[in-house]
Design an enzyme around this catalytic site. Structure first.
Site, PDB file in Angstrom:
ATOM      1  CG  ASP A 107      -2.271  -0.900   1.488  1.00  0.00           C
ATOM      2  OD1 ASP A 107      -2.340  -1.756   0.137  1.00  0.00           O
ATOM      3  OD2 ASP A 107      -2.585  -1.417   2.249  1.00  0.00           O
ATOM      4  CE  LYS A 108      -0.008   8.294  -1.657  1.00  0.00           C
ATOM      5  NZ  LYS A 108      -0.934   9.332  -2.098  1.00  0.00           N
TER       6      LYS A 108
END
Ligand code: URA
Length: 247
Positions: A107-108
């Site tokens: 994920d970011k």
């Protein structure tokens, strides 16, 4: 391996600079193919059959590259994105001609180990749901992570979409006391890779991940000496162990 490719692409792959720099080398007459001075940087060559030299130095071609990235937060695990910086933007210019891509996604806001390669077969094998490649994470979690969570994760928990996770190993490094504003610190090993899996597993037991970092993927461990945001090529030993794992 592709039978033929452009000379400038081959030289870019082997670290002789950008296409325009390579054009200059060819113009200067220092690049030769089978003993003859190359005239056109776009000519087709076969790295297995042609003997290519630059300034007399033999060019050793390699098709694949394997990179370990210590992914920071704020960067997306994609090859392009209209808004955000991608993991490819963090790589050294010398890898730009290899068409590497991330093997799976973080994920970011997740940090840690990300493997990038242009070896599609290895990527496919490592990501195959049948392989159950273990991935270990360090997480900080709001709420007191305890024995009942260890048991629930070992049995499998039901995610928000009804999916029941495979067995996962939870190791509680510190059980936080929420009343004292403390977070729990844990290590979790999962054997699959559903979307936002770690965060959703904790959600399933009523807790929230506040920080997530991947520490390993199969036999590959994040190099503790690799600074955040930096990448390096896998060592021969790491590469061999990943290839063996991906078979
Ligand atoms: N699980 C998550 O929730 N996020 C990641 O980035 C990786 C695993």
């Amino acid at each position: 391996m592709k039978a033929t490719l452009r000379l400038d692409k081959l030289l870019a792959h082997t670290g002789f600079g950008t296409r325009s720099e390579i054009k200059q080398l060819v113009k200067r007459g220092v690049v030769s193919v089978d003993g003859k001075t190359a005239k056109d940087s776009g000519m087709q060559v076969n790295p297995e059959r042609h003997r290519i030299t630059v300034d007399g130095e033999l060019v050793v071609y390699r098709e694949f590259v394997y990179l370990m990235l210590h992914k920071p937060q704020g960067v997306v695990s994609a090859t392009e994105d209209n808004r955000d910086q991608t993991v490819l933007d963090l790589l050294d210019e010398q890898y730009s001609h290899f068409d590497v891509f991330p093997v799976g996604r973080l994920d970011k806001d997740t940090e840690g180990l990300l493997l990038l390669t242009n070896d599609g077969k290895l990527a496919h094998n490592l990501l195959s749901p049948r392989k159950h490649v273990p991935k270990m994470y360090y997480a900080e979690v709001s709420g007191a992570v305890n024995e009942s969570d260890i048991e629930a994760f070992a049995r499998g928990v039901t995610l928000d979409d009804g999916y029941v996770t495979m067995t996962a190993e939870l190791n509680v490094l510190h059980c936080g006391r929420p009343e004292a504003g403390e977070l729990s610190r844990v290590e979790l090993t999962i054997h699959e890779g559903k979307f936002h899996q770690v965060k959703r597993m904790f959600q399933a037991v009523g807790k929230q991940v506040t920080y997530l970092k991947r520490l390993s993927m199969g036999p590959l461990k994040l190099d503790p000496a690799l600074p955040l945001g930096q990448s390096r090529e896998l060592t021969e030993e790491e590469r061999q162990s990943m290839l063996a794992h991906g078979e």
